[in-house]
Design a protein around this motif. Structure first.
Motif, PDB file in Angstrom:
ATOM      1  N   GLU A 268       0.111  24.800 -34.539  1.00 22.46           N
ATOM      2  CA  GLU A 268      -0.765  23.798 -34.331  1.00 22.46           C
ATOM      3  C   GLU A 268      -0.177  22.639 -33.300  1.00 22.46           C
ATOM      4  OE1 GLU A 268      -4.252  21.654 -34.765  1.00 22.46           O
ATOM      5  OE2 GLU A 268      -3.913  23.576 -35.359  1.00 22.46           O
ATOM      6  N   THR A 269       1.069  22.559 -33.449  1.00 26.18           N
ATOM      7  CA  THR A 269       1.707  21.307 -32.730  1.00 26.18           C
ATOM      8  C   THR A 269       2.305  21.811 -31.255  1.00 26.18           C
ATOM      9  OG1 THR A 269       3.768  21.489 -34.047  1.00 26.18           O
ATOM     10  CG2 THR A 269       2.042  20.013 -34.756  1.00 26.18           C
ATOM     11  N   PHE A 295      10.249  20.210 -29.248  1.00 25.27           N
ATOM     12  CA  PHE A 295       9.162  20.306 -28.407  1.00 25.27           C
ATOM     13  C   PHE A 295       9.770  20.493 -26.869  1.00 25.27           C
ATOM     14  CE2 PHE A 295       7.592  17.863 -32.039  1.00 25.27           C
ATOM     15  CZ  PHE A 295       6.469  18.592 -32.193  1.00 25.27           C
ATOM     16  N   ASN A 303       1.665  14.082 -28.364  1.00 21.38           N
ATOM     17  CA  ASN A 303       0.466  14.472 -28.611  1.00 21.38           C
ATOM     18  C   ASN A 303       0.318  14.708 -30.335  1.00 21.38           C
ATOM     19  OD1 ASN A 303      -0.572  14.385 -26.109  1.00 21.38           O
ATOM     20  ND2 ASN A 303      -0.210  16.583 -25.707  1.00 21.38           N
ATOM     21  N   VAL A 304       1.580  15.065 -30.818  1.00 24.49           N
ATOM     22  CA  VAL A 304       1.490  15.386 -32.485  1.00 24.49           C
ATOM     23  C   VAL A 304       2.261  14.312 -33.186  1.00 24.49           C
ATOM     24  CG1 VAL A 304       1.608  17.749 -31.630  1.00 24.49           C
ATOM     25  CG2 VAL A 304       3.654  16.427 -32.368  1.00 24.49           C
ATOM     26  N   LYS A 305       2.703  13.206 -32.635  1.00 24.35           N
ATOM     27  CA  LYS A 305       3.341  12.183 -33.429  1.00 24.35           C
ATOM     28  C   LYS A 305       2.551  11.495 -34.366  1.00 24.35           C
ATOM     29  CE  LYS A 305       6.700   8.443 -32.653  1.00 24.35           C
ATOM     30  NZ  LYS A 305       7.510   7.790 -31.493  1.00 24.35           N
ATOM     31  N   LYS A 307      -0.070  12.772 -36.025  1.00 27.36           N
ATOM     32  CA  LYS A 307      -0.953  13.993 -36.780  1.00 27.36           C
ATOM     33  C   LYS A 307      -0.266  14.060 -38.260  1.00 27.36           C
ATOM     34  CE  LYS A 307      -2.629  17.253 -33.334  1.00 27.36           C
ATOM     35  NZ  LYS A 307      -2.632  18.486 -32.740  1.00 27.36           N
TER      36      LYS A 307
END
Length: 458
Positions: A268-269, A295, A303-305, A307
């Protein structure tokens, strides 16, 4: 009487004269002392003359003069060890050394692995010395010479061996199964397990370079429930450091989580690698309650920080890679002292110990206290770990233990207060004995000694 009358004015005058002379002397002493102090801290006449003659810019530049010692340059040369004759690396290294031993300026001479190629590395002080070595024939009837690393890499393209280093391999891994798995990845030449703190670093040499392109883009290797980070020896230093640059910590994992359980979150990430470390302070070699996600870019990290994820009824969130989390449950919102899970474990342990002396006395086997590693529902009783047949008995014993513990703490606090009061009284009495006329000690400050008086003293 005339003598008496004439004596009094003279005495008064002499006193006035003496007092005025004393005042003049004291003023002179003060002036002398002040002038002495001033002269001690003031620059001398010669120093003032030099300071007036030399401009301030020249003084400043004179203070900033430094002799710069440059770091000596080094000229490394490399030779592939596979070409050298000999039964082992030491014999191969000695053969090459005999061919260049008469050239001066050798600083170091070692065997190293550069870009997956095992070479002999010779470092010289000057470029002229290195040029002489490059002109020497090392192996008879072989055109290969000592040279720079790029030339060695190009000359070794025909050699298709490929070295891969596998990190994060746990100590309890089944080596025979893992070795069989590696044989399915590619044609293996050798496998070596190197101990690195709590893990193995497995060095695998494959017979061909068919895997080189694969592990240029893939950062991990999966085996059963484990995920291992991999580092090809052909990576440059910049490429290797890039794999550690963008990292986030996924906190608050349920107990018993494996790296393979986090694959959906990694997909997902778009994470390139996962590392779920072992707890350094665990006696049972248990895993931590957090994992690091790696990453490929800063944008992917950003972008995922923010989530949030839910796994096994636990809320998971990303924090900075060095953020402090709870040592028990991995939560970023509290520390060890305020951990509810830690308190529940302590209560269960206290409860299980309540009847140990009785069980031991009658030689009865104590019931096993089962610690469920992951208690999800906070409304559950802390004794849901225990078998249901023993729960009532343990709950009663826990309430008794709580009462006894509070009573013990209250008694300890009272005893400490009495001890401090007694010490304060002794201190005040000792102070009054040393200085009986001390006006600062009021009756309210004195404390009555708690010790009984000795009637036998006279």
């Amino acid at each position: 009487m005339e003598g008496v009358e004439s004596t009094a004015p003279q005495t008064l005058g002499s006193n006035i004269a003496s007092s005025s002379s004393q005042t003049i002397i004291s003023q002179t002493v003060v002036e002398n002392e002040s002038s002495l102090n001033t002269s001690m801290h003031a620059p001398s006449t010669a120093e003032q003359t030099v300071a007036n003659k030399v401009p301030s810019g020249q003084i400043k530049s004179k203070q900033q003069e430094w002799t710069v010692i440059e770091k000596p340059k080094q000229f490394p040369l490399f030779f592939p060890i596979a070409i050298l004759p000999g039964q082992n690396p030491t014999e191969k290294k000695n053969h090459a050394y005999r061919q260049i031993s008469d050239v001066p300026g050798l600083k170091s001479y070692v065997i190293a692995t550069m870009k997956g190629i095992k070479v002999v590395k010779a470092t010289y002080e000057t470029e002229e010395q290195a040029v002489k070595v490059t002109q020497r024939e090392i192996v008879k009837n072989n055109p290969t010479r000592f040279g720079k690393l790029d030339g060695i890499s190009q000359s070794q393209d025909n050699q298709s061996q490929y070295e891969l280093r596998i990190w994060d391999v746990p100590l309890d891994i089944e080596k025979d199964l893992f070795e069989q798995y590696l044989h399915t990845v590619g044609k293996v030449v050798s496998i070596k397990f190197n101990l690195k703190q709590l893990y193995y670093e497995v060095v695998v040499v494959f017979a061909d370079k068919a895997l080189e392109q694969r592990f240029k883009t893939e950062w991990v290797l999966r085996f059963c429930k484990n995920i291992f980070r991999v580092f090809p020896s052909s990576l440059t230093r910049e490429e290797r450091n890039h794999r550690f640059k963008y990292v986030l910590k996924l906190a608050n994992l349920p107990a018993g989580t494996c790296a393979s359980d986090l694959i959906p979150i990694a997909n997902e990430t778009n994470a390139k690698a996962i590392f779920l470390p072992k707890n350094k302070f665990s006696k049972n070699y248990e895993k931590e309650r957090f994992a690091w996600f790696y990453f490929d870019s800063e944008q992917g990290l950003l972008n995922v920080k923010d989530k949030k994820f839910s796994y096994n009824n636990k809320g998971l969130s990303f924090v900075e890679k060095n953020a402090i989390t709870c040592h028990i449950c991995g939560s970023p919102y509290h520390r060890l002292r305020g951990c509810p899970e830690g308190r529940r474990q302590q209560q269960v342990q206290y409860t299980s110990d309540a009847y140990q002396s009785i069980y031991k006395r009658y030689q009865v086997k104590a019931p096993t206290v089962k610690h469920t590693p992951n208690v999800q529902n906070k409304s559950q009783s802390p004794f849901d770990y225990v078998a249901s047949s023993d729960s009532d008995m343990l709950i009663d014993s826990q309430s008794t233990l709580d009462k006894n513990e509070h009573a013990r703490l209250d008694k300890m606090e009272k005893n400490m207060n009495r001890a401090f009061a007694s010490l304060e009284g002794i201190s005040n009495k000792f102070a009054s004995w040393v200085n009986p006329s001390n006006p600062t000690l009021s009756p309210e400050q004195s404390h009555t000694d708690t010790y009984p008086t000795n009637n036998n003293q006279q």
